[in-house]
Scaffold this motif. Structure first.
Motif, PDB file in Angstrom:
ATOM      1  N   ARG A 133       0.811  -1.220   0.000  1.00  0.00           N
ATOM      2  CA  ARG A 133       0.000   0.000   0.000  1.00  0.00           C
ATOM      3  C   ARG A 133       0.849   1.276   0.000  1.00  0.00           C
ATOM      4  NH1 ARG A 133      -3.346  -3.863   2.169  1.00  0.00           N
ATOM      5  NH2 ARG A 133      -5.611  -3.510   2.021  1.00  0.00           N
ATOM      6  N   ILE A 134       2.171   1.140  -0.053  1.00  0.00           N
ATOM      7  CA  ILE A 134       3.054   2.313  -0.105  1.00  0.00           C
ATOM      8  C   ILE A 134       3.158   2.763  -1.556  1.00  0.00           C
ATOM      9  CG2 ILE A 134       5.385   3.165   0.330  1.00  0.00           C
ATOM     10  CD1 ILE A 134       5.625   1.011   2.510  1.00  0.00           C
ATOM     11  N   GLU A 135       2.746   3.990  -1.844  1.00  0.00           N
ATOM     12  CA  GLU A 135       2.647   4.441  -3.234  1.00  0.00           C
ATOM     13  C   GLU A 135       4.008   4.768  -3.850  1.00  0.00           C
ATOM     14  OE1 GLU A 135      -0.271   7.412  -3.916  1.00  0.00           O
ATOM     15  OE2 GLU A 135      -1.827   6.423  -2.749  1.00  0.00           O
ATOM     16  N   ASP A 136       4.903   5.354  -3.109  1.00  0.00           N
ATOM     17  CA  ASP A 136       6.207   5.737  -3.639  1.00  0.00           C
ATOM     18  C   ASP A 136       7.067   4.473  -3.822  1.00  0.00           C
ATOM     19  OD1 ASP A 136       8.912   6.531  -3.914  1.00  0.00           O
ATOM     20  OD2 ASP A 136       8.504   8.424  -2.908  1.00  0.00           O
ATOM     21  N   PRO A 137       7.453   4.139  -5.066  1.00  0.00           N
ATOM     22  CA  PRO A 137       8.237   2.913  -5.297  1.00  0.00           C
ATOM     23  C   PRO A 137       9.551   2.876  -4.531  1.00  0.00           C
ATOM     24  CG  PRO A 137       7.403   3.802  -7.369  1.00  0.00           C
ATOM     25  CD  PRO A 137       7.144   4.841  -6.324  1.00  0.00           C
ATOM     26  N   ARG A 138      10.177   4.042  -4.377  1.00  0.00           N
ATOM     27  CA  ARG A 138      11.453   4.094  -3.661  1.00  0.00           C
ATOM     28  C   ARG A 138      11.252   3.756  -2.188  1.00  0.00           C
ATOM     29  NH1 ARG A 138      13.863   7.660  -0.513  1.00  0.00           N
ATOM     30  NH2 ARG A 138      12.140   9.131  -0.827  1.00  0.00           N
ATOM     31  N   LEU A 139      10.228   4.370  -1.563  1.00  0.00           N
ATOM     32  CA  LEU A 139       9.948   4.076  -0.161  1.00  0.00           C
ATOM     33  C   LEU A 139       9.462   2.639   0.020  1.00  0.00           C
ATOM     34  CD1 LEU A 139       8.143   7.370   0.949  1.00  0.00           C
ATOM     35  CD2 LEU A 139      10.494   6.657   1.447  1.00  0.00           C
ATOM     36  N   ARG A 140       8.721   2.153  -0.960  1.00  0.00           N
ATOM     37  CA  ARG A 140       8.239   0.768  -0.893  1.00  0.00           C
ATOM     38  C   ARG A 140       9.413  -0.198  -0.912  1.00  0.00           C
ATOM     39  NH1 ARG A 140       4.441   1.062  -4.635  1.00  0.00           N
ATOM     40  NH2 ARG A 140       5.632   0.185  -6.373  1.00  0.00           N
ATOM     41  N   ARG A 141      10.394   0.082  -1.756  1.00  0.00           N
ATOM     42  CA  ARG A 141      11.573  -0.780  -1.844  1.00  0.00           C
ATOM     43  C   ARG A 141      12.381  -0.727  -0.554  1.00  0.00           C
ATOM     44  NH1 ARG A 141      12.752  -5.270  -4.536  1.00  0.00           N
ATOM     45  NH2 ARG A 141      14.996  -5.574  -4.745  1.00  0.00           N
ATOM     46  N   LYS A 142      12.518   0.459   0.004  1.00  0.00           N
ATOM     47  CA  LYS A 142      13.257   0.628   1.248  1.00  0.00           C
ATOM     48  C   LYS A 142      12.578  -0.149   2.384  1.00  0.00           C
ATOM     49  CE  LYS A 142      15.131   4.259   4.251  1.00  0.00           C
ATOM     50  NZ  LYS A 142      15.196   5.732   4.498  1.00  0.00           N
ATOM     51  N   TYR A 143      11.260  -0.058   2.439  1.00  0.00           N
ATOM     52  CA  TYR A 143      10.497  -0.791   3.452  1.00  0.00           C
ATOM     53  C   TYR A 143      10.676  -2.300   3.263  1.00  0.00           C
ATOM     54  CZ  TYR A 143       6.304  -2.837   5.634  1.00  0.00           C
ATOM     55  OH  TYR A 143       5.433  -3.611   6.362  1.00  0.00           O
ATOM     56  N   PHE A 144      10.634  -2.748   2.012  1.00  0.00           N
ATOM     57  CA  PHE A 144      10.774  -4.179   1.722  1.00  0.00           C
ATOM     58  C   PHE A 144      12.116  -4.705   2.214  1.00  0.00           C
ATOM     59  CE2 PHE A 144      12.020  -7.483  -1.488  1.00  0.00           C
ATOM     60  CZ  PHE A 144      11.195  -8.483  -0.996  1.00  0.00           C
ATOM     61  N   HIS A 145      13.178  -3.964   2.002  1.00  0.00           N
ATOM     62  CA  HIS A 145      14.499  -4.413   2.461  1.00  0.00           C
ATOM     63  C   HIS A 145      14.571  -4.433   3.987  1.00  0.00           C
ATOM     64  CE1 HIS A 145      16.921  -5.018  -1.166  1.00  0.00           C
ATOM     65  NE2 HIS A 145      16.136  -4.108  -1.721  1.00  0.00           N
ATOM     66  N   HIS A 146      13.894  -3.505   4.636  1.00  0.00           N
ATOM     67  CA  HIS A 146      13.833  -3.543   6.096  1.00  0.00           C
ATOM     68  C   HIS A 146      13.100  -4.803   6.563  1.00  0.00           C
ATOM     69  CE1 HIS A 146      13.403  -2.293  10.263  1.00  0.00           C
ATOM     70  NE2 HIS A 146      12.095  -2.518  10.166  1.00  0.00           N
ATOM     71  N   VAL A 147      12.016  -5.146   5.876  1.00  0.00           N
ATOM     72  CA  VAL A 147      11.274  -6.364   6.211  1.00  0.00           C
ATOM     73  C   VAL A 147      12.174  -7.586   6.074  1.00  0.00           C
ATOM     74  CG1 VAL A 147       9.400  -7.892   5.474  1.00  0.00           C
ATOM     75  CG2 VAL A 147       9.001  -5.427   5.660  1.00  0.00           C
ATOM     76  N   LEU A 148      12.961  -7.636   5.020  1.00  0.00           N
ATOM     77  CA  LEU A 148      13.875  -8.765   4.834  1.00  0.00           C
ATOM     78  C   LEU A 148      14.862  -8.862   5.995  1.00  0.00           C
ATOM     79  CD1 LEU A 148      14.681  -8.574   0.996  1.00  0.00           C
ATOM     80  CD2 LEU A 148      13.094 -10.121   2.163  1.00  0.00           C
ATOM     81  N   ASP A 149      15.364  -7.722   6.459  1.00  0.00           N
ATOM     82  CA  ASP A 149      16.265  -7.721   7.616  1.00  0.00           C
ATOM     83  C   ASP A 149      15.590  -8.364   8.829  1.00  0.00           C
ATOM     84  OD1 ASP A 149      18.230  -6.430   6.177  1.00  0.00           O
ATOM     85  OD2 ASP A 149      17.683  -4.420   6.895  1.00  0.00           O
ATOM     86  N   GLU A 150      14.359  -7.930   9.076  1.00  0.00           N
ATOM     87  CA  GLU A 150      13.640  -8.427  10.253  1.00  0.00           C
ATOM     88  C   GLU A 150      13.272  -9.905  10.105  1.00  0.00           C
ATOM     89  OE1 GLU A 150      12.910  -6.557  13.180  1.00  0.00           O
ATOM     90  OE2 GLU A 150      14.546  -5.510  12.149  1.00  0.00           O
ATOM     91  N   LEU A 151      12.839 -10.294   8.916  1.00  0.00           N
ATOM     92  CA  LEU A 151      12.489 -11.697   8.698  1.00  0.00           C
ATOM     93  C   LEU A 151      13.693 -12.609   8.893  1.00  0.00           C
ATOM     94  CD1 LEU A 151      10.082 -11.578   5.600  1.00  0.00           C
ATOM     95  CD2 LEU A 151       9.490 -12.119   7.967  1.00  0.00           C
ATOM     96  N   GLN A 152      14.868 -12.150   8.502  1.00  0.00           N
ATOM     97  CA  GLN A 152      16.066 -12.970   8.683  1.00  0.00           C
ATOM     98  C   GLN A 152      16.345 -13.188  10.163  1.00  0.00           C
ATOM     99  OE1 GLN A 152      19.383 -12.303   6.077  1.00  0.00           O
ATOM    100  NE2 GLN A 152      20.878 -12.548   7.730  1.00  0.00           N
ATOM    101  N   VAL A 153      16.194 -12.147  10.961  1.00  0.00           N
ATOM    102  CA  VAL A 153      16.410 -12.275  12.403  1.00  0.00           C
ATOM    103  C   VAL A 153      15.401 -13.251  13.007  1.00  0.00           C
ATOM    104  CG1 VAL A 153      16.314 -11.062  14.612  1.00  0.00           C
ATOM    105  CG2 VAL A 153      17.435  -9.986  12.640  1.00  0.00           C
ATOM    106  N   TYR A 154      14.130 -13.059  12.663  1.00  0.00           N
ATOM    107  CA  TYR A 154      13.089 -13.919  13.228  1.00  0.00           C
ATOM    108  C   TYR A 154      13.230 -15.356  12.753  1.00  0.00           C
ATOM    109  CZ  TYR A 154      10.225 -10.579  15.802  1.00  0.00           C
ATOM    110  OH  TYR A 154       9.767  -9.688  16.739  1.00  0.00           O
ATOM    111  N   ALA A 155      13.542 -15.543  11.468  1.00  0.00           N
ATOM    112  CA  ALA A 155      13.660 -16.901  10.935  1.00  0.00           C
ATOM    113  C   ALA A 155      14.778 -17.670  11.627  1.00  0.00           C
ATOM    114  CB  ALA A 155      13.897 -16.853   9.430  1.00  0.00           C
ATOM    115  N   THR A 156      15.976 -17.080  11.716  1.00  0.00           N
ATOM    116  CA  THR A 156      17.102 -17.789  12.328  1.00  0.00           C
ATOM    117  C   THR A 156      16.839 -18.062  13.807  1.00  0.00           C
ATOM    118  OG1 THR A 156      18.206 -15.650  12.645  1.00  0.00           O
ATOM    119  CG2 THR A 156      18.797 -16.917  10.688  1.00  0.00           C
TER     120      THR A 156
END
Length: 652
Positions: free
Chosen positions: A608-631
């Motif tokens: 739902r984030i309209e700005d593609p740049r901010l959406r991409r930045k948010y997505f990479h933050h999610v990946l960081d968090e998912l890696q911590v939680y997964a391991t």
């Protein structure tokens, strides 16, 4: 009827034969047509004539263009208001809160009301001549287009109107998939839509679109039925904390008592009738009829109906339980003290509270197909299909799979009759006592949908009970030689013949015999305490946790390097799970769904984030968090399994 021979038709039929060969064969086999294709002076298909009527009020191209224009101005979509449809639990709640904090700090713009990218589906009700399809593909971000057309002739005519070969090329280029459903029965249409959702995943159903091309009764009814059911696809089959609890219970049950395994395999057919009893309000009217034929049947109580039957002097042969929580024991223990459970077999999920199984002398355990013990033991025993979501499903699945071919349902109402006030269960059930686990107000409020009645009328129901009836129907379809009677004055169940209890006549039959159940038990695997635990390969299960953790870290690194977002990451994770379904099956079934649910919750905001740049930045933050939680979660799973199985010798 002679098939058209134009180059466009031949090209389209070839494309359809490649992508949906069964449908192409059906269209080729049409020899008579009740409709005619209408063309303009240039030979362009413009309408379909059905007798003196036309499908379109104007030329098909103009009709479709106006429809698409209106659709783009105001689309009808499936939208969720928050992330809690994603099975947010105590374990994943901090992850969710962290994402909210990140958004507040780094993304100032408000979220769009609907997903902008990574939308799962566009449901097109009606294909007709198909002039609307290309523009719909280009104008929505939907990854799957489900095209529903109840009139096969219309599809045949569309092969002379639009370029289907081009549509398939366009879909491939845009990463979209076309699914064509032809059926005239609304329920069948819904079932085939749901089959696509199950196969392709409902993880991105949020934001999906509905488009209506023309009116028909079948399409209208299918849409109404589907809308009631579509949100059920968001419920997962378990989450991290729950899977840990179920594994703990399963191991305790295997250690404490001897038991039989009731599994999905061929059993000798049994002609003795079975009465399955639920706690629906109509049970009150049928108790005397159950008593009349008690000695002719195998009597099965489901959950809270055990207390009702015992109160009326009716002792069941089998009692079924399903849930893994501690709430069952306080209900059953007083019943055992008052009435005794001698002669009653327990038919239950292996994951129930072990204190419950201690109450019975004979135990038939089954494995619920989607849960961790079942999938870890899949190479040893098959899970019982259709044994949930309610205990009535468990009762039916247990008796159906063990060979019983004549089954009657009582009190399996799946709701309550409109106009009967708040009589949502039998008056003798626990729901109308001071020990009531839920308030009547809460129960009634959840009954937010309606279904047609078994004996007519309308019934109020909720999603769980709706799934109950559908689950029974699915199991009945697997057992085609079985006769199923629904004696409940409740919601209609497809595949079950309505039969009033007073119309039952079993006088021709001999009295029931214990040897019938003994014959069933001789066909089951029997285990002494601790014996089945030897089938768990502790070393492999523990090692698999670390293997999967490394694989997820690599998948996240690959995702960072390549273009794409949540959709592509989910696809990568699904492929990863499939690649490791043997060596990492333990951690996948215990923690894998929770990780995908966390991704889905993150996608609720990210898409739902309209700005593609901010959406991409948010997505990479999610990946960081998912890696911590997964391991972390996978390591916790390894430690849990190491401790849980420590007393047993692993299979070499």
């Amino acid at each position: 009827m002679t098939l058209p021979s134009s180059p466009l038709f031949r090209r389209n039929l070839k494309a359809l034969s490649k992508h949906q060969p069964a449908l192409a064969a059906t269209l080729k086999a049409i020899t008579q047509s009740a409709s005619l294709l209408e063309r303009d002076a240039d030979g362009i298909a413009t309408n379909v004539c059905i007798g003196s009527e036309r499908l379109y009020a104007t030329a098909a191209q103009d009709w479709a263009a106006d429809q698409v224009k209106g659709f783009l101005a105001e689309s009808q979509r499936i939208l969720f208001s928050d992330v809690f449809h994603c099975n947010v639990t105590d374990y994943s709640l901090p992850f969710h809160r962290g994402l909210i904090d990140y958004r507040k700090e780094h993304i100032q713009e408000p979220l769009s009301a609907a997903p902008i990218v990574d939308v799962g589906y566009l449901f097109v009700f009606g294909v007709g001549l198909g002039y609307h399809l290309e523009e719909l593909m280009l104008s929505t971000p939907a990854r799957h287009l489900i095209l529903i057309e109840p009139i096969e002739e219309f599809l045949l005519h569309s092969l002379s109107a639009i370029d289907w070969a081009k549509l398939y090329r366009l879909a491939r280029k845009r990463g979209q998939t076309l699914h064509i459903i032809t059926a005239q029965d609304p329920t069948e249409i819904c079932q085939r839509i749901e089959a696509v959702l199950i196969r392709e995943s409902a993880d991105f159903i949020d934001g999906s679109y509905f488009f209506f091309h023309y009116y028909s009764w079948a399409l209208k009814e299918a849409y109404g039925e589907f809308v009631l059911k579509v949100r059920q696809h968001y419920y997962s089959s378990g989450f991290f904390e729950d899977e840990l609890k179920m594994m703990t219970n399963a191991c305790a049950n295997m250690r404490r008592n001897d038991f039989y395994i009731c599994e999905d395999k061929p059993f000798v057919r049994q002609s003795t009738p079975v009465f399955i009893v639920g706690s629906g309000p109509s049970l009150d009217n049928d108790i005397d009829f159950i008593r009349k034929w008690r000695d002719k049947v195998i009597l099965v109580s489901s959950g809270t109906s055990l207390g009702i039957l015992l109160k009326h002097g009716l002792r069941p042969d089998i009692h079924t339980e399903l849930e893994n929580g501690p709430q069952i024991y306080p209900i059953l223990a007083p019943l055992r003290e008052k009435y005794g459970f001698e002669g009653i077999r327990l038919g239950a999920s292996l994951t129930i509270d072990p204190a419950v199984s201690d109450l019975f002398d004979t135990r038939w355990f089954f494995l619920r197909t989607a849960l961790s013990p079942s999938r870890i033991l899949a190479s040893v025993h098959k899970g019982l299909v259709g044994s949930d979501p309610t205990v009535a499903n468990a009762s039916f699945s247990v008796t159906a799979i063990t060979g019983f071919t004549e089954i009657y349902l009582f009190g399996v109402d799946c709701g309550y009759r409109e106009g009967t006030g708040e009589q949502h269960h039998s008056k003798d059930s626990i729901y109308f006592t001071e020990d009531n686990p839920e308030s009547t107000e809460d129960i009634v409020r959840r009954h937010d949908r309606t279904l047609p009645g078994n004996f007519g009328g309308t019934f109020h129901t909720q999603w769980t009970f709706d799934l109950t009836g559908r689950g029974i129907s699915e199991v009945k379809r697997r057992h085609r030689t079985m006769t199923l009677f629904n004696c409940s004055d409740g919601a209609r169940i497809d595949g079950a013949q309505p039969k009033a209890a007073e119309a039952i006549d079993l006088s021709r039959l001999p009295d029931r015999h214990e040897r019938v159940l003994e014959q069933v038990e001789r066909q089951m695997a029997h285990y002494q305490p601790g014996e089945l635990l030897q089938q768990f390969d502790r070393e492999q299960l523990v090692a698999g946790c670390r293997v999967l953790a490394d694989a997820v870290v690599e998948a996240i690194a690959t995702t960072r390097r390549k273009k794409g977002g949540f959709w592509e990451f989910r696809e990568r994770m699904v492929l990863l799970y499939k690649a490791h379904e043997q060596d990492c099956r333990g951690v996948i079934v215990i923690a894998g769904s929770t990780l995908l649910n966390m991704m889905r919750a993150a996608a609720f905001h990210g898409t739902r984030i309209e700005d593609p740049r901010l959406r991409r930045k948010y997505f990479h933050h999610v990946l960081d968090e998912l890696q911590v939680y997964a391991t972390t979660m996978f390591e916790q799973t390894a430690e849990f399994l190491e401790t849980l199985l420590a007393e047993d010798t692993p299979v070499s």
